[in-house]
Design a protein around this motif. Structure first.
Motif, mmCIF file in Angstrom:
data_model
loop_
_atom_site.group_PDB
_atom_site.id
_atom_site.type_symbol
_atom_site.label_atom_id
_atom_site.label_comp_id
_atom_site.label_asym_id
_atom_site.label_seq_id
_atom_site.Cartn_x
_atom_site.Cartn_y
_atom_site.Cartn_z
ATOM 1 N N ARG A 99 18.958 -4.842 -8.672
ATOM 2 C CA ARG A 99 20.229 -4.183 -8.261
ATOM 3 C C ARG A 99 19.949 -2.766 -8.550
ATOM 4 O O ARG A 99 20.732 -1.879 -7.704
ATOM 5 N N ARG A 100 19.671 -2.215 -9.884
ATOM 6 C CA ARG A 100 19.465 -0.728 -10.066
ATOM 7 C C ARG A 100 18.296 0.057 -9.018
ATOM 8 O O ARG A 100 18.679 1.155 -8.876
ATOM 9 N N ILE A 101 17.501 -0.957 -8.625
ATOM 10 C CA ILE A 101 16.579 -0.092 -7.676
ATOM 11 C C ILE A 101 17.242 0.333 -6.360
ATOM 12 O O ILE A 101 17.086 1.151 -5.672
ATOM 13 N N ALA A 102 18.063 -1.036 -5.897
ATOM 14 C CA ALA A 102 18.829 -0.806 -4.527
ATOM 15 C C ALA A 102 19.869 0.377 -4.788
ATOM 16 O O ALA A 102 20.158 1.255 -3.980
ATOM 17 N N GLU A 103 20.547 0.363 -5.832
ATOM 18 C CA GLU A 103 21.639 1.430 -6.095
ATOM 19 C C GLU A 103 21.079 2.820 -6.312
ATOM 20 O O GLU A 103 21.828 3.841 -6.014
ATOM 21 N N ALA A 104 19.632 3.131 -6.657
ATOM 22 C CA ALA A 104 19.202 4.189 -6.571
ATOM 23 C C ALA A 104 18.967 4.471 -5.292
ATOM 24 O O ALA A 104 18.329 6.040 -5.108
ATOM 25 N N GLY A 105 19.047 3.943 -4.235
ATOM 26 C CA GLY A 105 18.613 4.321 -2.823
ATOM 27 C C GLY A 105 17.208 4.203 -2.502
ATOM 28 O O GLY A 105 16.821 4.832 -1.633
ATOM 29 N N LEU A 106 16.432 3.380 -3.385
ATOM 30 C CA LEU A 106 14.928 3.426 -3.069
ATOM 31 C C LEU A 106 14.664 2.186 -2.219
ATOM 32 O O LEU A 106 15.267 1.038 -2.340
ATOM 33 N N THR A 107 13.879 2.396 -1.439
ATOM 34 C CA THR A 107 13.241 1.283 -0.346
ATOM 35 C C THR A 107 12.269 0.614 -0.862
ATOM 36 O O THR A 107 11.137 1.399 -0.877
ATOM 37 N N VAL A 108 12.014 -0.497 -1.352
ATOM 38 C CA VAL A 108 10.953 -1.195 -1.783
ATOM 39 C C VAL A 108 10.854 -2.716 -1.204
ATOM 40 O O VAL A 108 11.980 -3.161 -0.660
ATOM 41 N N SER A 109 10.055 -3.286 -1.040
ATOM 42 C CA SER A 109 9.906 -4.691 -0.510
ATOM 43 C C SER A 109 8.979 -5.564 -1.166
ATOM 44 O O SER A 109 8.131 -5.154 -2.012
ATOM 45 N N GLY A 110 8.714 -6.852 -0.770
ATOM 46 C CA GLY A 110 7.759 -7.702 -1.236
ATOM 47 C C GLY A 110 8.274 -8.695 -2.188
ATOM 48 O O GLY A 110 9.594 -8.779 -2.360
ATOM 49 N N THR A 111 7.386 -9.240 -3.353
ATOM 50 C CA THR A 111 7.670 -10.102 -4.219
ATOM 51 C C THR A 111 8.645 -9.116 -5.349
ATOM 52 O O THR A 111 8.422 -7.993 -5.347
ATOM 53 N N SER A 112 9.046 -10.034 -6.359
ATOM 54 C CA SER A 112 9.870 -9.107 -7.193
ATOM 55 C C SER A 112 8.860 -8.264 -7.946
ATOM 56 O O SER A 112 9.227 -7.236 -8.224
ATOM 57 N N ALA A 113 7.547 -8.792 -8.325
ATOM 58 C CA ALA A 113 6.631 -7.998 -8.874
ATOM 59 C C ALA A 113 6.053 -6.836 -8.233
ATOM 60 O O ALA A 113 5.979 -5.611 -8.453
ATOM 61 N N GLU A 114 5.911 -7.025 -6.758
ATOM 62 C CA GLU A 114 5.424 -5.949 -5.951
ATOM 63 C C GLU A 114 6.739 -4.737 -5.716
ATOM 64 O O GLU A 114 6.520 -3.667 -5.652
ATOM 65 N N ARG A 115 7.941 -5.412 -5.854
ATOM 66 C CA ARG A 115 9.049 -4.196 -5.741
ATOM 67 C C ARG A 115 8.859 -3.500 -7.193
ATOM 68 O O ARG A 115 9.050 -2.062 -6.830
ATOM 69 N N VAL A 116 8.689 -3.890 -8.251
ATOM 70 C CA VAL A 116 8.855 -3.107 -9.479
ATOM 71 C C VAL A 116 7.435 -2.279 -9.350
ATOM 72 O O VAL A 116 7.363 -1.123 -9.659
ATOM 73 N N ALA A 117 5.977 -2.899 -8.907
ATOM 74 C CA ALA A 117 5.015 -1.996 -8.672
ATOM 75 C C ALA A 117 5.261 -0.733 -7.931
ATOM 76 O O ALA A 117 4.837 0.268 -7.995
ATOM 77 N N GLU A 118 6.176 -1.048 -6.772
ATOM 78 C CA GLU A 118 6.562 -0.072 -5.677
ATOM 79 C C GLU A 118 7.361 1.154 -6.455
ATOM 80 O O GLU A 118 7.118 2.364 -6.017
ATOM 81 N N LEU A 119 8.046 0.889 -7.217
ATOM 82 C CA LEU A 119 9.138 1.773 -8.078
ATOM 83 C C LEU A 119 8.008 2.467 -8.784
ATOM 84 O O LEU A 119 8.282 3.811 -8.876
ATOM 85 N N TYR A 120 7.151 2.062 -9.492
ATOM 86 C CA TYR A 120 6.437 2.760 -10.391
ATOM 87 C C TYR A 120 5.554 3.737 -9.604
ATOM 88 O O TYR A 120 5.160 4.798 -9.733
ATOM 89 N N ARG A 121 5.009 3.385 -8.436
ATOM 90 C CA ARG A 121 4.068 4.151 -7.548
ATOM 91 C C ARG A 121 5.168 5.289 -6.982
ATOM 92 O O ARG A 121 4.613 6.376 -7.060
ATOM 93 N N LEU A 122 6.482 5.204 -6.663
ATOM 94 C CA LEU A 122 7.222 6.056 -6.333
ATOM 95 C C LEU A 122 7.322 7.040 -7.249
ATOM 96 O O LEU A 122 7.563 8.393 -6.986
ATOM 97 N N ALA A 123 7.604 6.820 -8.533
ATOM 98 C CA ALA A 123 7.801 7.605 -9.790
ATOM 99 C C ALA A 123 6.394 8.320 -9.750
ATOM 100 O O ALA A 123 6.731 9.616 -10.066
ATOM 101 N N ARG A 124 5.257 7.663 -9.694
ATOM 102 C CA ARG A 124 3.978 8.707 -10.007
ATOM 103 C C ARG A 124 3.764 9.691 -8.950
ATOM 104 O O ARG A 124 3.278 10.821 -8.926
ATOM 105 N N GLU A 125 4.500 9.424 -7.680
ATOM 106 C CA GLU A 125 4.524 10.449 -6.567
ATOM 107 C C GLU A 125 5.647 11.503 -6.903
ATOM 108 O O GLU A 125 5.550 12.464 -5.852
#
Length: 406
Positions: free
Chosen positions: A287-313
């Protein structure tokens, strides 16, 4: 007439014998093959007691007398007694929101076979209908029956079963009283499974089983006080104090998801989510990823991994959200540490696993100099560790070990 005072309960001869057998088995597991004399010295039991109980354990198949003898400084070399881990098996089962996983293990906890069943369509955390009794127990009983059949064909009939569930379990009865992740009503699983198998059965909270597995790991060598924190659909902790599993009243200890964060929580009745769960539970993370306006996809683990990738960028919204999750986890560890003072805290969940090793040092950095004593922090993969703990608990059931709950 006044009632006569009650006679204090005392241990029966059978209970004392079971405890002493457990001591001998633990010594053999820890030290390997030993003579009866060494067993007496390491266990603190008399030589006569050791001789008698070794024969009981040998008859039961739990120890073997080796053909090779120990070195002797004079006289006939003594016989060596060895823990017989391969002669019998135990079953360990982990119930999860969408599937049930089970293993057959030997008495050293080595996994010999693994199987899984999925819940019927329409069940699970987003179920679309009310489940029948068969819906709830059918897949579990089918899995257990299959594991028992495999063990009987390949490795010896199982001697005990331990089941882990994501919820509150009344330890003496095995009543699954509160399992929101499964959305189950209260079920007396222990009675159902014990009648089915005819062997000792225990039902434990999954986080308690993770704590038992951590307790036996190399990281916890010599540690008496520890906590295993699992951050998933539920947020909870298995707690070991003084070397013993601490379940609390009616098995309610470690329900971290229901910690109250501010006074507004006092106006809300007990429901499906608490303050902590509403911030870092799996559904809250999505929910908080969606509320932050971030676009991620995949399994639950892949969505969190994508969040970390975006933060590193350097994506600002992702950086802010990762910082907030880090703060939330640090506060959770700080509060747990201030109350329990554990030597070790093991953390599991996708916020830890998908961080590329960055979350743990970030938590430590936030807590350095801000808690009285900072515990050692480690990451644990709770989904596999839970089965390790269940297998270990099943072995203790065979041994006759008594878990003392404070």
């Amino acid at each position: 007439m006044p009632k006569s005072p009650r006679t204090p309960a005392t241990a029966t001869t059978q209970t004392v014998a079971q405890v002493n057998q457990t001591v001998l088995l633990e010594v053999l597991r820890r030290h390997g093959s030993l003579s009866r004399q060494r067993l007496a010295a390491e266990s603190g039991l008399s030589t006569a007691t050791v001789h008698r109980l070794v024969e009981v354990l040998r008859t039961a198949g739990l120890v073997v007398v080796e053909a090779e003898r120990a070195p002797s400084s004079g006289g006939r070399p003594p016989q060596l007694i060895r823990y017989n881990a391969g002669a019998q098996t135990v079953l360990a089962v982990a119930m999860r929101p969408r599937r049930i996983v089970g293993v057959v293990a030997d008495l050293h906890g080595t996994v010999l076979h693994e199987a899984e069943h999925h819940w019927a369509a329409g069940l699970g955390p987003e179920r679309g209908r009310e489940p029948s009794a068969e819906d709830l127990t059918g897949p579990l009983l089918a899995l257990v029956d299959g594991l028992r059949a495999w063990a009987g064909r390949h490795a010896g009939a199982p001697r005990a079963l331990v089941v882990g569930v994501p919820g509150v379990v009344r330890d003496r009865t095995g009543l699954v009283e509160f399992a929101p992740a499964l959305d189950w009503p209260g079920l007396r699983l222990r009675t159902l499974l014990q009648e089915r198998l005819g062997v000792p059965v225990a039902v434990e909270s999954n986080v308690d089983l993770v704590a038992l597995a951590v307790q036996q790991s190399e990281e916890a060598a010599g540690v008496g006080d520890l906590a295993a924190v699992v951050v998933g659909i539920e947020v909870g902790a298995g707690i070991v104090l003084g070397g013993r599993l601490h379940r609390g009243r009616l098995g309610s200890a470690g329900a971290l998801g229901h910690l109250m964060g501010d006074r507004r929580a006092l106006d809300r009745p007990l429901g499906r989510t608490g303050d902590t769960l509403a911030r870092i539970g799996d559904h809250a993370v999505d929910r908080r990823i969606a509320e932050a306006g971030l676009t991620v996809s995949g399994t639950s683990a892949e969505r969190v991994a994508e969040l970390y990738r975006l933060a590193r960028e350097g994506v600002p919204a992702a950086v802010r959200l990762v910082d907030e999750f880090t703060d939330d986890l640090a506060l959770l560890v700080a509060n747990l540490t201030s109350v329990l003072g554990p030597e070790l805290v093991a953390l599991g969940g996708r916020l830890l696993w998908e961080s590329g090793g960055e979350m743990l040092p970030a938590i430590e950095s936030r807590l350095q100099g801000r808690v009285p004593v900072l515990p050692r922090l480690v990451v644990v993969h709770s989904t596999t560790t839970e089965l390790v703990g269940a297998a270990a608990a099943a072995v203790r059931l065979i041994d006759g070990a008594t878990f003392i709950t404070r």
